[in-house]
Design an enzyme around this catalytic site. Structure first.
Site, mmCIF file in Angstrom:
data_model
loop_
_atom_site.group_PDB
_atom_site.id
_atom_site.type_symbol
_atom_site.label_atom_id
_atom_site.label_comp_id
_atom_site.label_asym_id
_atom_site.label_seq_id
_atom_site.Cartn_x
_atom_site.Cartn_y
_atom_site.Cartn_z
ATOM 1 N N GLU A 329 -12.150 -47.702 51.709
ATOM 2 C CA GLU A 329 -13.336 -47.479 52.556
ATOM 3 C C GLU A 329 -14.587 -48.105 51.923
ATOM 4 O O GLU A 329 -15.622 -47.456 51.754
ATOM 5 C CB GLU A 329 -13.548 -45.987 52.838
ATOM 6 C CG GLU A 329 -12.541 -45.418 53.818
ATOM 7 C CD GLU A 329 -12.967 -44.076 54.409
ATOM 8 O OE1 GLU A 329 -14.179 -43.785 54.453
ATOM 9 O OE2 GLU A 329 -12.065 -43.325 54.821
ATOM 10 N N ASP A 476 -5.301 -44.436 49.242
ATOM 11 C CA ASP A 476 -5.384 -43.248 50.077
ATOM 12 C C ASP A 476 -4.267 -43.403 51.096
ATOM 13 O O ASP A 476 -4.386 -44.155 52.057
ATOM 14 C CB ASP A 476 -6.760 -43.174 50.760
ATOM 15 C CG ASP A 476 -6.872 -42.026 51.755
ATOM 16 O OD1 ASP A 476 -5.869 -41.296 51.937
ATOM 17 O OD2 ASP A 476 -7.944 -41.879 52.359
ATOM 18 N N ASN A 478 -3.067 -41.009 52.979
ATOM 19 C CA ASN A 478 -3.176 -40.023 54.059
ATOM 20 C C ASN A 478 -1.871 -39.267 54.264
ATOM 21 O O ASN A 478 -1.487 -38.938 55.394
ATOM 22 C CB ASN A 478 -3.615 -40.705 55.367
ATOM 23 C CG ASN A 478 -5.125 -40.837 55.463
ATOM 24 O OD1 ASN A 478 -5.850 -39.882 55.222
ATOM 25 N ND2 ASN A 478 -5.601 -42.029 55.799
#
Length: 591
Positions: A329, A476, A478
């Site tokens: 991100e 990440d 998720n």
């Protein structure tokens, strides 16, 4: 040196040259040293060169063809100056002032080695380093392709006890050679205009530091900083630039990462490497109404602002003294204008891969004194699935569920792959992978296919580019430890009856046995209770996976305590810049 001196001496007043005493010659040298510069930028392959100098407080800047005769360029300078004088004369008439005498044609000449350069010489050859430009009765020392700061900015927001790293770009120079001097104003001043300089010593400013990075103290709160940066390339120096900051503001006090820095005061020692994986929360998501009112309503609005969070992120990352940093991100502008200049100052280089059709993506940084980038092998997972033959078996199995296949192909997820080499031992390579899998909580089946594609690609890259190189896989994902993705990574197989295959409902269900292209990997952090902690959810989503046969976990930096995480209810907060928590570990990389 003596040739350049003789060139300048030909332009000095005759009465000075008639006196040949050592004292007078010393005075001539001093006069030469004070000569203003005329900066010339001239590169092979470019059609034009630029000439810049200052006259009567006005900066002159002109572009000329490289293959143009010098005489035309000098005539253009003279014509431009006479035109300016004519405008000044007309202005005086309008104001009712008595104009001076008619402007005299300004004599413009160029000298080199004590002789006037021929008007027929081409610009590319005439404007040599050390030449002397005469404009009327003013002389300039020509500096060709001198080290130049093409961009120089200070961050918009500065906090006490948080490092200030200027964003600098240099041409014909090396940032590591540059000279940096930091000043603090004597008295607080909210004006955004720079104070007037006093030659020799500026009474409005006091020197507080040197070096590329400055950490303001508590005593600096309310004061502005000034940075004077002199671009250099070895012994060559360019024109300095001065940057003025906004007033220093108070920081948040103790942050969640302060105690963690106690474990990372020093860099990891060879043959170990320190690795960080961190989702830093993209500004494009932090500033939405959903984030402010639903996801993070407990977070003070100013603490969600990018400038504020960047102060915390840069201090946090710098304090880990990492060798490899994988970030998710990352806004493109943040990578270019904030993280790259800051981490470069701390010895790290970086590469960036934006997501498909997005403004944020992945960044991987590496310590240049230990590692160098050999190659990058980034892919879009959905595009690779349909275009690369190595995924044909997976694509065929997926075709049984058209709805799921179409859903997967819409995703913008990318995989960043960097092959790095040990600087101290050429041939010793490591493959570093970084990704951020699909976010939807019910999207377990999509993430399974994405991870299958990623592992197949990584196996291919290692076999083709770096045989035998160990893998460090960060990101990440998720995915919690009970997910199919975690099982695929840690056990190398997901059975067809795994619940994730029907996570999106019967219309997009798919049953297949998915095999990893790599042997089972090890989660360096194991299975912590959470790496993401927001108001409505907490769980383990972030990982650093390694191959246990070629790397061992030497040290895992403890996560912040639950009390630290929940001091301001949840994350992000005034003391933590993201909704995720960084993972940091030292890995012993077998020589």
């Amino acid at each position: 040196m003596f040739n350049r001196l003789s060139a300048a001496l030909t332009l000095l007043p005759r009465r000075l040259l008639l006196v040949s005493s050592p004292r007078t010659l010393t005075g001539a040298c001093r006069l030469l040293g004070r000569m203003n510069p005329a900066v010339v930028r001239c590169l092979p392959g470019e059609p034009k060169l630029t000439i810049s100098f200052s006259l009567d407080g006005s900066q002159k800047h002109m572009m000329r063809e490289q293959d143009e005769p010098l005489g035309k360029a000098l005539a253009r300078i003279s014509h431009g100056l006479n035109k300016s004088q004519g405008k000044a004369k007309k202005s005086k008439k309008k104001k009712g002032e008595t104009p001076g005498e008619a402007p005299v044609l300004t004599v413009v000449r160029l000298y080199y080695n004590g002789e006037e350069v021929s008007d027929m010489s081409l610009n590319s050859e005439a404007w040599r380093d050390g030449a002397v430009l005469q404009v009327g009765d003013v002389e300039y020392s020509v500096r060709r392709n001198t080290p130049t700061l093409t961009n120089a900015e200070l961050p918009a927001s500065l906090l006490a006890e948080f490092p200030v790293c200027p964003n600098l770009e240099i041409e014909f120079g090396n940032l590591e050679d540059c000279e940096f001097t930091w000043y603090r104003e004597i008295a607080p001043n909210t004006s955004t205009e720079a104070a007037v300089e006093v030659e020799g010593q500026d009474s409005k400013w006091t020197q507080v530091g040197c070096g590329r990075v400055y950490v303001p103290s508590i005593q600096d709160i309310g004061y502005r900083l000034k940075l004077r940066c002199t671009p250099k390339d070895g012994g060559r120096s360019g024109l300095p630039k001065e940057l003025l900051s906004t007033a220093i503001e108070a920081g948040p006090g103790v942050c969640t990462f302060d105690n963690r820095h106690a474990y990372t005061l020093k860099e990891a020692e060879w043959p170990s490497v320190r690795v960080v994986s961190y989702n830093i929360l993209a500004d494009t998501y932090a500033q939405t109404e959903l984030s402010k009112t639903v996801l993070y309503p407990y977070c003070a609005p100013y603490a969600l602002q990018l400038d504020y969070r960047q102060n915390l992120i840069k201090k946090e990352l710098a304090g880990y003294n990492a060798d490899i940093i994988c970030l998710q991100e990352v806004d493109k502008g943040v990578f270019v204008n904030s993280l790259t200049p800051a981490l470069d100052a701390f010895g790290l280089d970086g590469v960036f891969r934006t997501k498909d059709r997005q403004h944020e993506g992945l960044a991987t940084f590496y310590r240049r004194s230990k590692l160098k980038l050999l190659s990058s092998h980034n892919i879009s997972l959905s595009e690779a699935l349909t275009s690369d033959p190595i995924h044909s078996a997976l694509l065929e199995n997926l075709s049984a569920s058209t709805a799921l296949k179409q859903n997967i192909l819409k995703r913008s997820t990318v995989l960043q792959v960097s092959v790095l080499e040990d600087v101290s031992k050429p041939g010793r390579k490591v493959c570093v992978a970084n990704t951020h899998l699909y976010w939807l909580p019910k999207g377990g089946s999509i993430r399974l296919v994405q991870m299958g594609v990623a592992l197949q690609h990584l196996n291919h890259v290692i076999n083709e580019v770096a045989p035998g190189a160990p893998l460090i896989f960060c990101g990440d994902f998720n995915s919690q430890p009970d997910s199919g993705v975690f099982q695929l990574l840690s056990e190398a197989l997901v059975p067809l009856q795994h619940a994730d295959w029907s996570s999106l409902g019967p219309e997009e269900s798919c049953s297949m046995e998915l095999l990893s292209a790599l042997p089972p990997l090890l989660s360096a952090y194991g299975q912590p209770a959470y790496t993401n902690y927001v108001g409505g959810f907490h769980g383990c989503l972030d990982y650093i996976f390694i191959q246990p046969d070629s790397m061992q976990v030497e040290q895992v930096i403890p996560l912040p305590s639950h009390q630290e995480v929940t001091t301001y209810e949840a994350l992000p907060s005034v003391a933590h810049p993201s909704d995720h928590i960084a993972l940091i570990c030292d890995l012993r990389w077998n020589p």
